[in-house]
Scaffold this motif. Structure first.
Motif, PDB file in Angstrom:
ATOM      1  N   VAL A 148       0.833  -1.205   0.000  1.00 18.39           N
ATOM      2  CA  VAL A 148       0.000   0.000   0.000  1.00 18.39           C
ATOM      3  C   VAL A 148       0.867   1.254   0.000  1.00 18.39           C
ATOM      4  CG1 VAL A 148      -1.594   1.357   1.433  1.00 18.39           C
ATOM      5  CG2 VAL A 148      -2.025  -1.073   1.060  1.00 18.39           C
ATOM      6  N   THR A 149       1.981   1.209   0.695  1.00 16.26           N
ATOM      7  CA  THR A 149       2.790   2.410   0.882  1.00 16.26           C
ATOM      8  C   THR A 149       3.999   2.502  -0.045  1.00 16.26           C
ATOM      9  OG1 THR A 149       4.048   1.349   2.666  1.00 16.26           O
ATOM     10  CG2 THR A 149       2.098   2.639   3.294  1.00 16.26           C
ATOM     11  N   ASP A 150       4.271   1.441  -0.806  1.00 16.25           N
ATOM     12  CA  ASP A 150       5.457   1.447  -1.676  1.00 16.25           C
ATOM     13  C   ASP A 150       5.116   0.785  -3.007  1.00 16.25           C
ATOM     14  OD1 ASP A 150       7.905   0.845  -2.980  1.00 16.25           O
ATOM     15  OD2 ASP A 150       8.962   0.679  -1.076  1.00 16.25           O
ATOM     16  N   VAL A 151       5.086   1.564  -4.065  1.00 13.68           N
ATOM     17  CA  VAL A 151       4.682   1.058  -5.374  1.00 13.68           C
ATOM     18  C   VAL A 151       5.625  -0.045  -5.881  1.00 13.68           C
ATOM     19  CG1 VAL A 151       5.890   2.801  -6.740  1.00 13.68           C
ATOM     20  CG2 VAL A 151       3.802   1.754  -7.625  1.00 13.68           C
ATOM     21  N   THR A 152       6.892   0.007  -5.508  1.00 12.00           N
ATOM     22  CA  THR A 152       7.832  -1.033  -5.927  1.00 12.00           C
ATOM     23  C   THR A 152       7.477  -2.363  -5.285  1.00 12.00           C
ATOM     24  OG1 THR A 152       9.576   0.610  -6.217  1.00 12.00           O
ATOM     25  CG2 THR A 152      10.273  -1.676  -6.027  1.00 12.00           C
ATOM     26  N   VAL A 153       7.147  -2.345  -4.017  1.00 13.91           N
ATOM     27  CA  VAL A 153       6.723  -3.562  -3.318  1.00 13.91           C
ATOM     28  C   VAL A 153       5.431  -4.092  -3.939  1.00 13.91           C
ATOM     29  CG1 VAL A 153       5.934  -4.519  -1.114  1.00 13.91           C
ATOM     30  CG2 VAL A 153       7.876  -2.938  -1.169  1.00 13.91           C
ATOM     31  N   ALA A 154       4.498  -3.201  -4.225  1.00 14.06           N
ATOM     32  CA  ALA A 154       3.232  -3.610  -4.838  1.00 14.06           C
ATOM     33  C   ALA A 154       3.481  -4.275  -6.189  1.00 14.06           C
ATOM     34  CB  ALA A 154       2.308  -2.411  -4.999  1.00 14.06           C
ATOM     35  N   SER A 155       4.355  -3.700  -6.970  1.00 19.42           N
ATOM     36  CA  SER A 155       4.689  -4.260  -8.273  1.00 19.42           C
ATOM     37  C   SER A 155       5.331  -5.642  -8.128  1.00 19.42           C
ATOM     38  CB  SER A 155       5.633  -3.315  -9.006  1.00 19.42           C
ATOM     39  OG  SER A 155       6.015  -3.852 -10.238  1.00 19.42           O
ATOM     40  N   ASP A 156       6.265  -5.769  -7.210  1.00 25.00           N
ATOM     41  CA  ASP A 156       6.925  -7.055  -6.976  1.00 25.00           C
ATOM     42  C   ASP A 156       5.918  -8.119  -6.546  1.00 25.00           C
ATOM     43  OD1 ASP A 156       9.352  -5.906  -7.615  1.00 25.00           O
ATOM     44  OD2 ASP A 156      10.031  -5.738  -5.526  1.00 25.00           O
ATOM     45  N   GLN A 157       4.994  -7.745  -5.657  1.00 22.11           N
ATOM     46  CA  GLN A 157       3.990  -8.705  -5.210  1.00 22.11           C
ATOM     47  C   GLN A 157       3.061  -9.094  -6.360  1.00 22.11           C
ATOM     48  OE1 GLN A 157       2.255  -6.833  -1.776  1.00 22.11           O
ATOM     49  NE2 GLN A 157       3.902  -7.502  -0.446  1.00 22.11           N
ATOM     50  N   GLY A 158       2.711  -8.133  -7.198  1.00 20.37           N
ATOM     51  CA  GLY A 158       1.884  -8.425  -8.355  1.00 20.37           C
ATOM     52  C   GLY A 158       2.558  -9.415  -9.294  1.00 20.37           C
ATOM     53  N   TYR A 159       3.836  -9.223  -9.552  1.00 19.54           N
ATOM     54  CA  TYR A 159       4.577 -10.157 -10.389  1.00 19.54           C
ATOM     55  C   TYR A 159       4.643 -11.543  -9.757  1.00 19.54           C
ATOM     56  CZ  TYR A 159       6.002  -6.656 -13.761  1.00 19.54           C
ATOM     57  OH  TYR A 159       6.001  -5.701 -14.736  1.00 19.54           O
ATOM     58  N   ARG A 160       4.808 -11.591  -8.427  1.00 19.82           N
ATOM     59  CA  ARG A 160       4.815 -12.898  -7.737  1.00 19.82           C
ATOM     60  C   ARG A 160       3.498 -13.627  -7.953  1.00 19.82           C
ATOM     61  NH1 ARG A 160       6.156 -11.232  -2.131  1.00 19.82           N
ATOM     62  NH2 ARG A 160       4.339 -12.484  -1.691  1.00 19.82           N
ATOM     63  N   PHE A 161       2.381 -12.912  -7.843  1.00 21.74           N
ATOM     64  CA  PHE A 161       1.069 -13.531  -8.078  1.00 21.74           C
ATOM     65  C   PHE A 161       0.964 -14.034  -9.514  1.00 21.74           C
ATOM     66  CE2 PHE A 161      -0.923 -10.747  -4.570  1.00 21.74           C
ATOM     67  CZ  PHE A 161      -0.866 -11.776  -3.648  1.00 21.74           C
ATOM     68  N   LEU A 162       1.414 -13.221 -10.462  1.00 22.52           N
ATOM     69  CA  LEU A 162       1.341 -13.623 -11.868  1.00 22.52           C
ATOM     70  C   LEU A 162       2.204 -14.845 -12.143  1.00 22.52           C
ATOM     71  CD1 LEU A 162       1.403 -10.143 -13.608  1.00 22.52           C
ATOM     72  CD2 LEU A 162      -0.534 -11.713 -13.452  1.00 22.52           C
ATOM     73  N   GLU A 163       3.415 -14.853 -11.611  1.00 27.76           N
ATOM     74  CA  GLU A 163       4.322 -15.986 -11.810  1.00 27.76           C
ATOM     75  C   GLU A 163       3.763 -17.259 -11.203  1.00 27.76           C
ATOM     76  OE1 GLU A 163       7.985 -14.571 -10.174  1.00 27.76           O
ATOM     77  OE2 GLU A 163       8.542 -13.526 -12.017  1.00 27.76           O
ATOM     78  N   ALA A 164       3.032 -17.126 -10.109  1.00 34.20           N
ATOM     79  CA  ALA A 164       2.456 -18.290  -9.437  1.00 34.20           C
ATOM     80  C   ALA A 164       1.125 -18.707 -10.069  1.00 34.20           C
ATOM     81  CB  ALA A 164       2.253 -17.988  -7.955  1.00 34.20           C
ATOM     82  N   GLY A 165       0.689 -17.980 -11.087  1.00 30.06           N
ATOM     83  CA  GLY A 165      -0.599 -18.291 -11.706  1.00 30.06           C
ATOM     84  C   GLY A 165      -1.769 -17.899 -10.829  1.00 30.06           C
ATOM     85  N   ALA A 166      -1.528 -17.025  -9.882  1.00 27.48           N
ATOM     86  CA  ALA A 166      -2.573 -16.603  -8.947  1.00 27.48           C
ATOM     87  C   ALA A 166      -3.068 -15.215  -9.326  1.00 27.48           C
ATOM     88  CB  ALA A 166      -2.033 -16.621  -7.518  1.00 27.48           C
ATOM     89  N   TRP A 167      -3.313 -15.002 -10.614  1.00 28.69           N
ATOM     90  CA  TRP A 167      -3.734 -13.680 -11.078  1.00 28.69           C
ATOM     91  C   TRP A 167      -5.030 -13.222 -10.437  1.00 28.69           C
ATOM     92  CZ3 TRP A 167      -8.454 -13.612 -13.343  1.00 28.69           C
ATOM     93  CH2 TRP A 167      -8.933 -14.838 -13.821  1.00 28.69           C
ATOM     94  N   ILE A 168      -5.869 -14.152 -10.007  1.00 25.04           N
ATOM     95  CA  ILE A 168      -7.130 -13.778  -9.365  1.00 25.04           C
ATOM     96  C   ILE A 168      -6.874 -12.978  -8.087  1.00 25.04           C
ATOM     97  CG2 ILE A 168      -7.458 -15.862  -7.964  1.00 25.04           C
ATOM     98  CD1 ILE A 168     -10.192 -14.072  -9.960  1.00 25.04           C
TER      99      ILE A 168
END
Length: 97
Positions: free
Chosen positions: A66-86
């Motif tokens: 919520v407070t750091d766009v870089t962290v948010a981006s990294d977490q988003g990529y982790r979800f995508l890589e894990a196939g957890a796009w939902i």
């Protein structure tokens, strides 16, 4: 409802994190998410997304995103890589508001 309103009225994200940490058992439920989603209030929708992300991330990971766009981006990529796009749906819905 009073507890939810108090959380929404936190003055900043650090206070919001501390408030949720103290009241997570009461706030982190589908009823609170539904209540927050029923409104037209952008702040309420942000808080609903926070609660939804707690299904996949711990509280500190959520607020770090919520407070750091870089962290948010990294977490988003982790979800995508894990196939957890939902898991990104709450964030996507929030960005459209």
């Amino acid at each position: 409802m009073t507890l939810t309103r108090a959380w929404l009225n936190s003055e900043n994200w650090d206070q919001s994190r501390a408030f949720l940490r103290e009241n997570q058992d009461e706030l982190a439920c589908q009823e609170t998410v539904a209540l927050l989603r029923e409104t037209e209030d952008k702040i309420a929708h942000q808080h609903a997304a926070i609660l939804e992300l707690l299904d996949s991330l711990d509280l500190d990971e959520v607020f770090d995103a919520v407070t750091d766009v870089t962290v948010a981006s990294d977490q988003g990529y982790r979800f995508l890589e894990a196939g957890a796009w939902i898991k990104l749906a709450p964030c996507h819905e929030q960005s459209r508001s």
